[in-house]
Design a protein around this motif. Sequence first.
Motif, PDB file in Angstrom:
ATOM      1  N   LEU A  39       0.837  -1.201   0.000  1.00  0.00           N
ATOM      2  CA  LEU A  39       0.000   0.000   0.000  1.00  0.00           C
ATOM      3  C   LEU A  39       0.869   1.246   0.000  1.00  0.00           C
ATOM      4  O   LEU A  39       1.880   1.311   0.703  1.00  0.00           O
ATOM      5  CB  LEU A  39      -0.925   0.014   1.223  1.00  0.00           C
ATOM      6  CG  LEU A  39      -1.923  -1.144   1.345  1.00  0.00           C
ATOM      7  CD1 LEU A  39      -2.856  -0.910   2.532  1.00  0.00           C
ATOM      8  CD2 LEU A  39      -2.731  -1.320   0.065  1.00  0.00           C
ATOM      9  N   VAL A  40       0.453   2.235  -0.777  1.00  0.00           N
ATOM     10  CA  VAL A  40       1.157   3.512  -0.866  1.00  0.00           C
ATOM     11  C   VAL A  40       0.163   4.620  -0.518  1.00  0.00           C
ATOM     12  O   VAL A  40      -0.861   4.774  -1.190  1.00  0.00           O
ATOM     13  CB  VAL A  40       1.720   3.750  -2.284  1.00  0.00           C
ATOM     14  CG1 VAL A  40       2.443   5.095  -2.348  1.00  0.00           C
ATOM     15  CG2 VAL A  40       2.649   2.610  -2.694  1.00  0.00           C
ATOM     16  N   GLU A  41       0.461   5.381   0.545  1.00  0.00           N
ATOM     17  CA  GLU A  41      -0.442   6.444   0.982  1.00  0.00           C
ATOM     18  C   GLU A  41      -0.263   7.692   0.120  1.00  0.00           C
ATOM     19  O   GLU A  41       0.857   8.135  -0.117  1.00  0.00           O
ATOM     20  CB  GLU A  41      -0.194   6.796   2.450  1.00  0.00           C
ATOM     21  CG  GLU A  41      -0.486   5.657   3.412  1.00  0.00           C
ATOM     22  CD  GLU A  41      -0.222   6.048   4.853  1.00  0.00           C
ATOM     23  OE1 GLU A  41       0.003   7.248   5.115  1.00  0.00           O
ATOM     24  OE2 GLU A  41      -0.239   5.157   5.717  1.00  0.00           O
ATOM     25  N   ILE A  42      -1.383   8.237  -0.337  1.00  0.00           N
ATOM     26  CA  ILE A  42      -1.392   9.447  -1.156  1.00  0.00           C
ATOM     27  C   ILE A  42      -2.296  10.473  -0.480  1.00  0.00           C
ATOM     28  O   ILE A  42      -3.444  10.170  -0.145  1.00  0.00           O
ATOM     29  CB  ILE A  42      -1.911   9.172  -2.587  1.00  0.00           C
ATOM     30  CG1 ILE A  42      -1.099   8.065  -3.273  1.00  0.00           C
ATOM     31  CG2 ILE A  42      -1.926  10.449  -3.412  1.00  0.00           C
ATOM     32  CD1 ILE A  42       0.322   8.432  -3.595  1.00  0.00           C
ATOM     33  N   SER A  43      -1.791  11.678  -0.286  1.00  0.00           N
ATOM     34  CA  SER A  43      -2.596  12.742   0.315  1.00  0.00           C
ATOM     35  C   SER A  43      -3.395  13.449  -0.770  1.00  0.00           C
ATOM     36  O   SER A  43      -2.860  13.797  -1.831  1.00  0.00           O
ATOM     37  CB  SER A  43      -1.700  13.753   1.036  1.00  0.00           C
ATOM     38  OG  SER A  43      -2.466  14.792   1.607  1.00  0.00           O
ATOM     39  N   THR A  44      -4.698  13.654  -0.535  1.00  0.00           N
ATOM     40  CA  THR A  44      -5.559  14.320  -1.508  1.00  0.00           C
ATOM     41  C   THR A  44      -6.023  15.666  -0.959  1.00  0.00           C
ATOM     42  O   THR A  44      -5.962  15.931   0.242  1.00  0.00           O
ATOM     43  CB  THR A  44      -6.801  13.473  -1.838  1.00  0.00           C
ATOM     44  OG1 THR A  44      -7.714  13.523  -0.730  1.00  0.00           O
ATOM     45  CG2 THR A  44      -6.423  12.033  -2.126  1.00  0.00           C
ATOM     46  N   ARG A  45      -6.519  16.506  -1.853  1.00  0.00           N
ATOM     47  CA  ARG A  45      -6.986  17.825  -1.439  1.00  0.00           C
ATOM     48  C   ARG A  45      -8.152  17.720  -0.460  1.00  0.00           C
ATOM     49  O   ARG A  45      -8.285  18.514   0.461  1.00  0.00           O
ATOM     50  CB  ARG A  45      -7.413  18.636  -2.676  1.00  0.00           C
ATOM     51  CG  ARG A  45      -7.684  20.101  -2.359  1.00  0.00           C
ATOM     52  CD  ARG A  45      -8.053  20.889  -3.597  1.00  0.00           C
ATOM     53  NE  ARG A  45      -8.294  22.273  -3.267  1.00  0.00           N
ATOM     54  CZ  ARG A  45      -8.909  23.135  -4.067  1.00  0.00           C
ATOM     55  NH1 ARG A  45      -9.340  22.725  -5.255  1.00  0.00           N
ATOM     56  NH2 ARG A  45      -9.096  24.377  -3.706  1.00  0.00           N
ATOM     57  N   GLY A  46      -9.013  16.731  -0.661  1.00  0.00           N
ATOM     58  CA  GLY A  46     -10.136  16.543   0.249  1.00  0.00           C
ATOM     59  C   GLY A  46      -9.704  16.196   1.653  1.00  0.00           C
ATOM     60  O   GLY A  46     -10.396  16.516   2.634  1.00  0.00           O
ATOM     61  N   ASP A  47      -8.547  15.535   1.789  1.00  0.00           N
ATOM     62  CA  ASP A  47      -8.036  15.182   3.115  1.00  0.00           C
ATOM     63  C   ASP A  47      -7.362  16.367   3.796  1.00  0.00           C
ATOM     64  O   ASP A  47      -7.281  16.428   5.021  1.00  0.00           O
ATOM     65  CB  ASP A  47      -7.013  14.037   3.010  1.00  0.00           C
ATOM     66  CG  ASP A  47      -7.629  12.765   2.480  1.00  0.00           C
ATOM     67  OD1 ASP A  47      -8.664  12.355   3.005  1.00  0.00           O
ATOM     68  OD2 ASP A  47      -7.082  12.188   1.529  1.00  0.00           O
ATOM     69  N   GLN A  48      -6.852  17.306   3.000  1.00  0.00           N
ATOM     70  CA  GLN A  48      -6.073  18.415   3.542  1.00  0.00           C
ATOM     71  C   GLN A  48      -6.933  19.575   4.016  1.00  0.00           C
ATOM     72  O   GLN A  48      -6.449  20.461   4.707  1.00  0.00           O
ATOM     73  CB  GLN A  48      -5.098  18.919   2.475  1.00  0.00           C
ATOM     74  CG  GLN A  48      -4.044  17.899   2.083  1.00  0.00           C
ATOM     75  CD  GLN A  48      -3.367  18.240   0.758  1.00  0.00           C
ATOM     76  OE1 GLN A  48      -3.627  19.289   0.170  1.00  0.00           O
ATOM     77  NE2 GLN A  48      -2.501  17.343   0.293  1.00  0.00           N
ATOM     78  N   SER A  49      -8.222  19.580   3.669  1.00  0.00           N
ATOM     79  CA  SER A  49      -9.092  20.702   3.995  1.00  0.00           C
ATOM     80  C   SER A  49     -10.306  20.226   4.776  1.00  0.00           C
ATOM     81  O   SER A  49     -10.812  19.126   4.557  1.00  0.00           O
ATOM     82  CB  SER A  49      -9.554  21.400   2.709  1.00  0.00           C
ATOM     83  OG  SER A  49     -10.512  22.386   2.989  1.00  0.00           O
TER      84      SER A  49
END
Length: 314
Positions: A39-49
Amino acid sequence: MADTSTAPLRFGTRASTLAMTQARSVADALRRVGHDVELVEISTRGDQSTAPLASIGGTGVFVTALREALLDGRVDVAVHSLKDLPTAAADGLALAAVPHREDPRDVLCARDGLKLADLPSGARLGTGSPRREAQLRALGLGLDVVGVRGNVDTRLSKVSSGEVDGVVLARAGLARLGRLDEITEVLDPIQVLPAPGQGALAVECRAGDAGIADALRALDDPASRAGVTAERSLLAVLEAGCTAPVGAYAEAAEGESGLELYLRAVVASRDGAVSIRKSATGPIGRAEQLGRDLAQELLADGAGAVVDAAESAS
């Protein structure tokens, strides 16, 4: 093209507990048939706001970063909540699998074990979904529907702290997290229809990766794919995004001429004053056309104006 015989398949996923749980379930299914997965974790805009989804881009805010990682080769597979996917096809990507769908219904998690009908007039009910807000207001129960964002823990904590009297969530997420005991009522779709694609996962890969696509195809559930295809084709014709006040639910059942889909849909104004509901039945092999036809019926009854008004107010 990735060599699936030697290299582990890199699964891109959001880092939230629910997203990781969903990705692990898909990864474990592949491991059981002999594939190595990481698994590779990716940060998305929805998670950051923590802002309302409509104000930060609406459709795609949880998806774009994962798709970019897939296209530039950082991951080989992306696992999404299917309801977050834009309805338009993504260039260079393929929807390789829709695994068996969890129960897509919405649920109430309320203080003191209360059900929807037990909540007093003026009770504060939390949701971050315009679709849920519209349908809850349309019930005419006099509830004060307030906006909430955040993960499952954050939303449930607002109930335990007394900030709200209850929250409405997707049953599928609570099931995957092993938290079904938090539910005080499963909402009947007659009252509140789920979002198109809710409860289903989307497993994407690059369009040219035939080996990976073949590996993922074993995870595909035809009935689940047909149901979400009908729901999403309806959404596409309405030209509505995942934050629009549109609910749809297609169920597969045995009919006189074989397996059929029963599709129900609703378009409602945010204040609940307008609620347009329609249903249709058709062969499972014509799922996409079924969704399109029902969307046209909704449009004929004025659904386009309701969607436009909701998007203008966002």
